[in-house]
Design an enzyme around this catalytic site. Structure first.
Site, PDB file in Angstrom:
ATOM      1  N   HIS A  96       0.823  -1.210   0.000  1.00 30.52           N
ATOM      2  CA  HIS A  96       0.000   0.000   0.000  1.00 30.52           C
ATOM      3  C   HIS A  96       0.849   1.249   0.000  1.00 30.52           C
ATOM      4  CE1 HIS A  96      -3.681  -2.388   1.531  1.00 30.52           C
ATOM      5  NE2 HIS A  96      -3.697  -2.249   0.225  1.00 30.52           N
ATOM      6  N   GLU A 187      -5.530  -8.607   2.502  1.00 30.67           N
ATOM      7  CA  GLU A 187      -4.988  -9.694   3.332  1.00 30.67           C
ATOM      8  C   GLU A 187      -6.111 -10.463   4.024  1.00 30.67           C
ATOM      9  OE1 GLU A 187      -1.960  -8.704   6.359  1.00 30.67           O
ATOM     10  OE2 GLU A 187      -2.885 -10.310   7.549  1.00 30.67           O
TER      11      GLU A 187
HETATM   12  S1  SF4 Z   1       2.760  -9.293   7.404  1.00 33.97           S
HETATM   13 FE1  SF4 Z   1       4.686  -9.315   6.306  1.00 33.97          FE
HETATM   14  S2  SF4 Z   1       4.440  -7.746   4.713  1.00 33.97           S
HETATM   15 FE2  SF4 Z   1       2.824  -7.397   6.217  1.00 33.97          FE
HETATM   16  S3  SF4 Z   1       3.709  -5.862   7.625  1.00 33.97           S
HETATM   17 FE3  SF4 Z   1       4.150  -7.914   8.482  1.00 33.97          FE
HETATM   18  S4  SF4 Z   1       6.201  -8.468   7.725  1.00 33.97           S
HETATM   19 FE4  SF4 Z   1       5.428  -6.770   6.464  1.00 33.97          FE
END
Ligand code: SF4
Length: 414
Positions: A96, A187
């Site tokens: 993002h 997500e």
């Molecule tokens: S889930 Fe993975 S991509 Fe998302 S903020 Fe955490 S480390 Fe970064």
């Protein structure tokens, strides 16, 4: 701009784009696009820097996380791996951050959704290369890519995949996954699809108000239709609150605020105890902490920064970035905090444009820099924000304070 590397074979479905000869060039390119000597200098000198009567303090942890770095590396490497005349697609925003997405689009990667969309999934043909962004994608979409015979370059972060494992496990055990997250976030959509792919159910709760409503229903029952209406778009097909809240596993989007996620699970746990009794809790409730390490580190580092004397805080990152939004929330609880996407929002010492989360819209604050004498400002940034954008923000504040940014940059090279 992009060199062709003679390792391409269109019939290969499994490929490793991160070959050493490609990665050397990718690393160089990433450094050129996103590096900041000023940010590195401040970091190396105790995370603070003073020039004239203005000082900046940086959080100890901010900016690109390992998952984002890997996703960017993979997208860059994919574009180098395939000959430039062959298309390379990406399902949606890699992360993002508009600047990073525009950079990837300008390198010749075609987006399949969102504001940068240049083609549709239906246009894909056998052998086409498709990058899956850091948030992952829904099971159906991945299946469609496989059916079409696309070559998948999977940049899904490992921390996101850990949540998927938990959710699939819940589904296999007939446990409904209650996901603390944003139902509309890529997500969380990907995570919830993992539940249904194994025949399970899910419900997404966004905040404590929704959690309390759910808990009331668990303990006392309630109006089924009202429940389904309230959570419209946030539960699996066929989900019935009268049937599917008897065994719950709490999971979360990796970038939520840890304190809130803990409170969500604590309240649901209490509700399940009231409903089924403490001795039977294990049969009805499970919880796994799936906040990612990078999100946690950035939240902790900001809490630490907020213990210092500062006049204001600038939080830099994309307005649709969940982890950045939570950093801004933390700042707002203590000092004047402005959530900005880049230095352009610092229009003048009189006007600053920033994002208001509660209203989900832009706002303008007047005289935000109207501080006589010494000024100390803090800066942090979300996991999808590159250092060069942070540098531009810092330099803009010094400029608006009447300092010469040229002299400032010379001073760090001295
Ligand atoms: S889930 Fe993975 S991509 Fe998302 S903020 Fe955490 S480390 Fe970064």
């Amino acid at each position: 701009m992009v060199s062709s590397v003679p390792v391409y074979n269109k019939n290969q479905k499994r490929i490793n784009v991160r070959r050493p000869e490609i990665m050397d060039e990718v690393k160089e390119e990433v450094v050129i696009h996103y590096r900041s000597p000023l940010v590195e200098h401040i970091r190396a000198n105790g995370s603070k820097y003073a020039f004239g009567n203005t000082s900046v303090r940086l959080a100890k942890e901010f900016g690109f996380c390992y998952g984002v770095e890997r996703a960017i590396d993979l997208a860059y490497a994919a574009r180098r791996y395939f000959p430039i005349q062959e298309p390379v697609y990406i399902l949606g925003e890699i992360i993002h951050n508009a600047h990073v997405n525009e950079q990837i689009r300008d390198m010749g990667v075609t987006f399949l959704s969102g504001q940068y969309k240049g083609a549709d999934v239906t246009d894909l043909k056998e052998g086409d290369a498709v990058v899956i962004p850091a948030f992952g994608t829904e099971v159906d979409i991945r299946e469609e890519l496989i059916q079409k015979g696309c070559t998948i370059i999977d940049a899904t972060c490992g921390d996101v995949m850990s949540v998927w494992r938990r959710v699939r496990q819940n589904a296999r055990h007939n446990v409904t996954s209650v996901i603390h997250g944003k139902a509309w976030h890529e997500e969380t959509m990907a995570t919830s699809s993992q539940a249904t792919s194994k025949g399970g159910h899910y419900l997404v709760v966004f905040n404590l108000e929704e959690t309390d409503y759910l808990c009331q229903f668990i303990v006392n029952g309630g109006d089924r239709d009202e429940f389904l209406n309230k959570f419209d778009g946030a539960y699996s097909d066929g989900f019935d609150p009268d049937i599917h809240l008897k065994a719950i596993g709490v999971a979360n989007q990796t970038t939520m605020m840890r304190g809130e996620t803990e409170e969500v699970q604590r309240r649901i746990r209490q509700a399940m105890i009231k409903r089924f009794g403490k001795e039977k809790l294990e049969d009805h409730f499970r919880f796994f902490d799936t906040i990612c390490g990078a999100t946690q580190d950035r939240q902790d580092a900001l809490r630490d920064l907020l213990n210092r004397e500062m006049d204001l805080l600038l939080v830099v990152g994309g307005y649709n970035s969940s982890n950045t939004a939570h950093l801004a929330e933390l700042g707002e609880q203590k000092i004047p905090t402005y959530f900005i996407k880049d230095a352009e929002e610092l229009v003048s010492a009189e006007i600053l444009n920033h994002f208001l989360q509660e209203k989900h819209q832009m706002s303008s604050t007047k005289n935000w820099l109207n501080i006589e004498g010494e000024l100390v400002f803090g800066v942090t940034a979300g996991a999808s924000c590159p250092n060069n954008l942070i540098e531009q923000v810092i330099l803009r504040v010094f400029e608006l304070r009447g300092e010469s940014t040229e002299t400032l940059l010379e001073s760090i090279q001295a």
